[in-house]
Design a protein around this motif. Sequence first.
Motif, PDB file in Angstrom:
ATOM      1  N   ALA A  15      -6.682 -23.225 -12.872  1.00 16.26           N
ATOM      2  CA  ALA A  15      -7.417 -23.167 -14.137  1.00 16.26           C
ATOM      3  C   ALA A  15      -8.226 -24.442 -14.293  1.00 16.26           C
ATOM      4  CB  ALA A  15      -6.465 -23.011 -15.318  1.00 16.26           C
ATOM      5  N   VAL A  16      -9.472 -24.308 -14.722  1.00 16.95           N
ATOM      6  CA  VAL A  16     -10.315 -25.458 -15.023  1.00 16.95           C
ATOM      7  C   VAL A  16     -10.555 -25.468 -16.527  1.00 16.95           C
ATOM      8  CG1 VAL A  16     -12.539 -26.592 -14.678  1.00 16.95           C
ATOM      9  CG2 VAL A  16     -11.423 -25.416 -12.768  1.00 16.95           C
ATOM     10  N   ALA A  23     -16.097 -18.411 -27.122  1.00 18.33           N
ATOM     11  CA  ALA A  23     -16.702 -17.391 -26.262  1.00 18.33           C
ATOM     12  C   ALA A  23     -18.085 -17.827 -25.795  1.00 18.33           C
ATOM     13  CB  ALA A  23     -16.780 -16.066 -27.021  1.00 18.33           C
ATOM     14  N   ALA A  24     -18.825 -18.522 -26.670  1.00 18.74           N
ATOM     15  CA  ALA A  24     -20.178 -18.959 -26.310  1.00 18.74           C
ATOM     16  C   ALA A  24     -20.154 -19.911 -25.122  1.00 18.74           C
ATOM     17  CB  ALA A  24     -20.848 -19.628 -27.507  1.00 18.74           C
ATOM     18  N   SER A  25     -19.132 -20.759 -25.035  1.00 16.69           N
ATOM     19  CA  SER A  25     -19.059 -21.736 -23.941  1.00 16.69           C
ATOM     20  C   SER A  25     -18.796 -21.078 -22.594  1.00 16.69           C
ATOM     21  CB  SER A  25     -17.968 -22.771 -24.225  1.00 16.69           C
ATOM     22  OG  SER A  25     -16.664 -22.201 -24.092  1.00 16.69           O
ATOM     23  N   LEU A  26     -18.392 -19.812 -22.612  1.00 17.12           N
ATOM     24  CA  LEU A  26     -18.039 -19.112 -21.376  1.00 17.12           C
ATOM     25  C   LEU A  26     -19.167 -18.235 -20.849  1.00 17.12           C
ATOM     26  CD1 LEU A  26     -14.412 -18.088 -22.377  1.00 17.12           C
ATOM     27  CD2 LEU A  26     -15.123 -20.053 -21.005  1.00 17.12           C
ATOM     28  N   ALA A  66     -20.527 -15.839 -12.166  1.00 13.16           N
ATOM     29  CA  ALA A  66     -19.535 -14.927 -11.574  1.00 13.16           C
ATOM     30  C   ALA A  66     -18.151 -15.560 -11.487  1.00 13.16           C
ATOM     31  CB  ALA A  66     -19.995 -14.445 -10.207  1.00 13.16           C
ATOM     32  N   LEU A  67     -17.793 -16.347 -12.499  1.00 12.70           N
ATOM     33  CA  LEU A  67     -16.482 -16.981 -12.548  1.00 12.70           C
ATOM     34  C   LEU A  67     -15.619 -16.300 -13.605  1.00 12.70           C
ATOM     35  CD1 LEU A  67     -17.685 -20.686 -12.420  1.00 12.70           C
ATOM     36  CD2 LEU A  67     -16.317 -19.555 -10.654  1.00 12.70           C
ATOM     37  N   THR A  68     -14.350 -16.067 -13.280  1.00  9.88           N
ATOM     38  CA  THR A  68     -13.400 -15.550 -14.258  1.00  9.88           C
ATOM     39  C   THR A  68     -13.218 -16.593 -15.355  1.00  9.88           C
ATOM     40  OG1 THR A  68     -12.258 -14.300 -12.537  1.00  9.88           O
ATOM     41  CG2 THR A  68     -11.050 -14.706 -14.579  1.00  9.88           C
ATOM     42  N   SER A  69     -13.163 -16.139 -16.603  1.00  7.66           N
ATOM     43  CA  SER A  69     -13.088 -17.092 -17.705  1.00  7.66           C
ATOM     44  C   SER A  69     -12.181 -16.569 -18.807  1.00  7.66           C
ATOM     45  CB  SER A  69     -14.488 -17.368 -18.263  1.00  7.66           C
ATOM     46  OG  SER A  69     -15.063 -16.170 -18.764  1.00  7.66           O
ATOM     47  N   GLY A  70     -11.825 -17.463 -19.719  1.00  9.44           N
ATOM     48  CA  GLY A  70     -10.983 -17.094 -20.843  1.00  9.44           C
ATOM     49  C   GLY A  70     -10.911 -18.221 -21.845  1.00  9.44           C
ATOM     50  N   LEU A  71     -10.329 -17.936 -22.997  1.00  7.71           N
ATOM     51  CA  LEU A  71     -10.151 -18.936 -24.042  1.00  7.71           C
ATOM     52  C   LEU A  71      -8.856 -19.697 -23.812  1.00  7.71           C
ATOM     53  CD1 LEU A  71     -11.224 -16.859 -27.177  1.00  7.71           C
ATOM     54  CD2 LEU A  71     -12.569 -18.566 -25.941  1.00  7.71           C
ATOM     55  N   THR A  82      -6.912 -21.252 -25.781  1.00 10.14           N
ATOM     56  CA  THR A  82      -5.855 -21.004 -26.765  1.00 10.14           C
ATOM     57  C   THR A  82      -5.128 -19.689 -26.537  1.00 10.14           C
ATOM     58  OG1 THR A  82      -7.551 -20.090 -28.246  1.00 10.14           O
ATOM     59  CG2 THR A  82      -6.945 -22.408 -28.547  1.00 10.14           C
ATOM     60  N   GLU A  83      -5.712 -18.804 -25.740  1.00 11.40           N
ATOM     61  CA  GLU A  83      -5.070 -17.512 -25.479  1.00 11.40           C
ATOM     62  C   GLU A  83      -4.216 -17.520 -24.207  1.00 11.40           C
ATOM     63  OE1 GLU A  83      -8.131 -14.560 -25.508  1.00 11.40           O
ATOM     64  OE2 GLU A  83      -8.514 -14.768 -27.674  1.00 11.40           O
ATOM     65  N   ILE A  84      -4.165 -18.654 -23.524  1.00  6.41           N
ATOM     66  CA  ILE A  84      -3.368 -18.777 -22.316  1.00  6.41           C
ATOM     67  C   ILE A  84      -1.949 -19.215 -22.685  1.00  6.41           C
ATOM     68  CG2 ILE A  84      -3.129 -19.931 -20.087  1.00  6.41           C
ATOM     69  CD1 ILE A  84      -5.534 -18.047 -20.294  1.00  6.41           C
ATOM     70  N   ALA A  85      -0.964 -18.502 -22.154  1.00  7.23           N
ATOM     71  CA  ALA A  85       0.435 -18.818 -22.442  1.00  7.23           C
ATOM     72  C   ALA A  85       0.832 -20.140 -21.804  1.00  7.23           C
ATOM     73  CB  ALA A  85       1.334 -17.696 -21.931  1.00  7.23           C
ATOM     74  N   ASP A  86       1.860 -20.755 -22.375  1.00  6.30           N
ATOM     75  CA  ASP A  86       2.402 -21.974 -21.789  1.00  6.30           C
ATOM     76  C   ASP A  86       2.827 -21.712 -20.339  1.00  6.30           C
ATOM     77  OD1 ASP A  86       2.103 -22.889 -24.346  1.00  6.30           O
ATOM     78  OD2 ASP A  86       4.239 -23.218 -24.743  1.00  6.30           O
ATOM     79  N   ASN A  87       2.713 -22.740 -19.499  1.00  2.00           N
ATOM     80  CA  ASN A  87       3.258 -22.689 -18.133  1.00  2.00           C
ATOM     81  C   ASN A  87       2.701 -21.515 -17.330  1.00  2.00           C
ATOM     82  OD1 ASN A  87       5.070 -24.866 -18.918  1.00  2.00           O
ATOM     83  ND2 ASN A  87       6.256 -23.289 -19.970  1.00  2.00           N
ATOM     84  N   SER A  88       1.375 -21.380 -17.301  1.00  2.00           N
ATOM     85  CA  SER A  88       0.739 -20.221 -16.663  1.00  2.00           C
ATOM     86  C   SER A  88       0.171 -20.499 -15.277  1.00  2.00           C
ATOM     87  CB  SER A  88      -0.379 -19.684 -17.555  1.00  2.00           C
ATOM     88  OG  SER A  88       0.136 -19.103 -18.732  1.00  2.00           O
ATOM     89  N   PHE A  89      -0.187 -21.757 -14.969  1.00  2.00           N
ATOM     90  CA  PHE A  89      -0.891 -22.049 -13.713  1.00  2.00           C
ATOM     91  C   PHE A  89      -0.172 -23.136 -12.922  1.00  2.00           C
ATOM     92  CE2 PHE A  89      -4.156 -20.207 -16.383  1.00  2.00           C
ATOM     93  CZ  PHE A  89      -4.899 -19.421 -15.513  1.00  2.00           C
ATOM     94  N   HIS A  90      -0.128 -22.937 -11.605  1.00  6.95           N
ATOM     95  CA  HIS A  90       0.447 -23.964 -10.738  1.00  6.95           C
ATOM     96  C   HIS A  90      -0.448 -25.200 -10.670  1.00  6.95           C
ATOM     97  CE1 HIS A  90       3.975 -21.946  -9.231  1.00  6.95           C
ATOM     98  NE2 HIS A  90       3.276 -20.857  -8.975  1.00  6.95           N
TER      99      HIS A  90
END
Length: 325
Positions: free
Chosen positions: A162-163, A191-194, A201-206, A208-216
């Motif tokens: 995640a970046v 949403a505008a920043s994405l 062509a990059l996967t994106s998201g907000l 604040t909507e990402i759960a704790d402890n989601s990415f290595h």
Amino acid sequence: MQALTFDTYLSYRDDIAMPALAAGDALIELRLAGICATDLELVKGYAGFSGVLGHEFVGTVVAVADHKHHAWLHRRVVGAINIGCNTCEVCRKYGPEHCLNRKVLGIRGKDGVFADYFSLPVANLHAVPDPVPDQAAVFTEPLAAALRVVKQLAGLAITDIAVVGPGRLGLLIAKVLSLAGYRVTVLGRSAASLALPKQWALTSGLTTEIADNSFHCVVDASGHASGFSQALRIVKPRGTLVLKSTFAANAALDLSKVVVYEINILGSRCGPFADALALLTENTLPVETMIDGQYPLQDGLAAFKHAGQAGVRKILLQPAGLQGT
């Protein structure tokens, strides 16, 4: 000559003396320069810098201090920003990026590029390939910094990244990681920043909507203390957190998760210019879509104001009458 200087406050001046060349230096005429997040933080007091700002540039060599460097004259160049002492143990072992006595162009003890002319050691210069236009070449320094993340993560057992921060640097980091084969998600605050990450062509998201402890692995390129907190929140136990932001802040940071869950923290800074120029030559990165405005130096105060607005990515500066090509 013209220049944008900072000493307690940012100002435009047209009475700055031409740079004096030391042995090994080149005098460079500015073609284009970019305002980056570090410049915006410097005018808030980060690093205590005073002098001519700016470190992202493409220019033309118009003079050299030594005849042996005559071949650089009239060449279009970009340049590495760190100038080491070449004598201390750290400098000799790890290079000028980590020299304890280093000067850093437009950041630490060395006048920068927001001027008609500036100087830099010839050893720092890289010739710009003919196919790369000025408006792409000016991205060489931040692109090199993005490629540094790829090199640091090579060999680690990481697939998903995640970046945090879809801005000037975060977008470049996400794209080069994607090109390197990682599954990348760009996270922003709105949403505008994405919109541009999606265009790339990059996967994106907000965030604040990402759960704790989601990415290595999480890269913080937000430029804000709040972004660091979010990056730390979403990294998994025993995960890797890459810190790419530099900012002026006094906010207290809760680092207990780093200890309790043994988070691996990597600081990441400058990267390989040759690799960045090679990638720009391939024309696989739509860097020019990041440009939100271009101003003459005399309108530099307005340019900084524009660059500091939410959602704005790259604002460029140019000497009056010289168009980027």
